[in-house]
Every structure is written in C-alpha cells, then in structure tokens.
Design an enzyme around this catalytic site. Structure first.
Site, short mmCIF file in Angstrom:
data_model
loop_
_atom_site.label_atom_id
_atom_site.label_comp_id
_atom_site.label_asym_id
_atom_site.label_seq_id
_atom_site.Cartn_x
_atom_site.Cartn_y
_atom_site.Cartn_z
N SER A 161 0.86 -1.18 0.00
CA SER A 161 0.00 0.00 0.00
C SER A 161 0.89 1.22 0.00
O SER A 161 2.08 1.14 0.35
CB SER A 161 -0.88 0.00 1.26
OG SER A 161 -1.51 1.24 1.45
N TYR A 208 -2.35 -1.51 10.37
CA TYR A 208 -2.38 -1.62 8.91
C TYR A 208 -1.09 -1.06 8.31
O TYR A 208 -0.46 -1.69 7.46
CB TYR A 208 -3.59 -0.85 8.37
CG TYR A 208 -3.77 -0.98 6.88
CD1 TYR A 208 -4.41 -2.08 6.33
CD2 TYR A 208 -3.32 0.02 6.01
CE1 TYR A 208 -4.59 -2.20 4.96
CE2 TYR A 208 -3.49 -0.09 4.64
CZ TYR A 208 -4.13 -1.20 4.12
OH TYR A 208 -4.29 -1.31 2.77
#
Length: 217
Positions: free
Chosen positions: A108, A121
């Site tokens: 990401s 995350y």
C-alpha cells in the site's frame, strides 16, 4: 475475498473465455494456504505467477495507545503473515520452473509512508515491502522475480469503510492526490499483470506505487 465475490470473479473469467477456480482460503492458516497452492498445481499443472492480495483493516481511526491486542494480531496475521505463508508454498513450485516466474504482493502507499488512520495496517504494509525486497534478493538468480504494488486510494470496499469512518476523508484525499482522483481496482490489476509479464523481466524487489502521484509528494 468473500465466497460470493470469489465465485463471481471466477464466473466472470469463465464468461470471457478464460479458466478459473475459486478456493476459499484463510491466508493466515498454513494448512489452508498449502492446500490452495496444491489445488492450483493439480488443476493447471504448474504455478508460474501469483498475486498475493488478501488484506483487512480493523482499526480505522484507532490510536496506538488505545489499540486492542486481538485486532493488532489478526491484522498482522492476515496482512503480513498471510503474504509470508503464500510465498512459503508458492516459491517451491515456482523454483521447479525457474526463469519467467513471478510473485506480486499487495502492499500500500501506507507501506511507503506513515499515516494516522491505523497503526497496525501501516505496520503490516511496511512489512510487506520488507519481505518483498528480502525475498526478491534471495531468489534473484533463480529466475523468480518478486515485487509488490503499493496502491494509493482506490475505490474498494476498504476505501468505502474509511470514508464512512472518517468524516471528510474523501474530499481531503481528492485534494491531496496530485492527479485529483481516486483510482480504480483495474488500474492496480494492470500494474500487477505487467510486473508478472516478460515486459518486466529485469524488474525485481520493487515497491511499485499505483497512487496518482502520492509517493512523489
């Protein structure tokens, strides 16, 4: 991917003339991941490419000092351990083939920089970049290439949950992204396909942003 979504994706591939199967798998389970890879090899005879894309987000907007340990553990189990387990069972099959094989992991833009939305995350996605680079260098001379894509804001169910949880985040995102828009899932898929292809034959160990220019800021 939920069972319904996985089955629908397989059906869509078949409807366009391709071949596909769906195998429900918990990527944090070694037994299930091993079974998935075995099923793929049994069905198609070999494993040339893999895109390891499973991820969850359970702590949107939660501060580190308030984070629940169970939420941290399950997120790291899926997002990072899941990547490890998939590669653990994919790599031996790919080494039987050698040159021309490729793995693409999904990290990401959160794996390239920090943001306040979810520390677990962000940590897991930094870990995906790290294991991708380490594995790529380990196997660089075998013919196996390993890269990761680093999506920015993409119109997915995860982005929808972030928008719902944090008021004003979509408008702020559009303001911050140099291209001024949110990406589409197909744009990430195209990058993953290219990284698997012979067109990327000299590319390994790369964290490839697909983010509308965010990584350039």
């Amino acid at each position: 991917m939920e069972v319904k979504g996985g089955e629908e994706t397989a059906r869509m591939i078949k409807d366009t003339g391709g071949e596909a199967i769906f195998v429900k798998t918990d990527v944090s389970s070694a037994v299930q991941v091993e079974s998935l890879v075995k099923k793929a090899v049994e069905t198609y005879g070999r494993l040339d490419y893999a895109h390891n894309n499973a991820a969850i987000n359970r702590g949107i907007g939660v501060l580190t000092g308030e984070y629940e340990e169970d939420d941290w553990d399950v997120q790291l189990d899926v997002n990072l351990k899941g990547i490890f387990l998939c590669m653990r069972y994919e790599i031996p099959e790919m080494l039987k083939i050698g040159k021309g094989t490729a793995i693409v992991n999904t990290s990401s833009i959160s794996g390239l920089s920090g943001h306040a939305a979810d520390p677990a995350y962000v940590s897991s996605k930094h870990g995906v970049v790290g294991i991708t680079k380490s594995t790529a260098t380990q196997y660089a001379r075998t013919g196996l290439r390993v890269n990761c894509v680093c999506p920015g804001p993409i119109y997915t169910a995860l982005f929808d949950r972030i928008v719902a949880a944090i008021p004003g985040v979509e408008a702020a995102t559009l303001e911050r992204v140099p291209m001024g828009r949110v990406g589409q899932p197909e744009e990430v898929a195209e990058a993953a396909v290219w990284l698997c292809s012979d067109a990327a034959s000299y590319v390994t160990g790369v964290a490839f942003p697909v983010d509308g220019g965010l990584a350039a800021i």
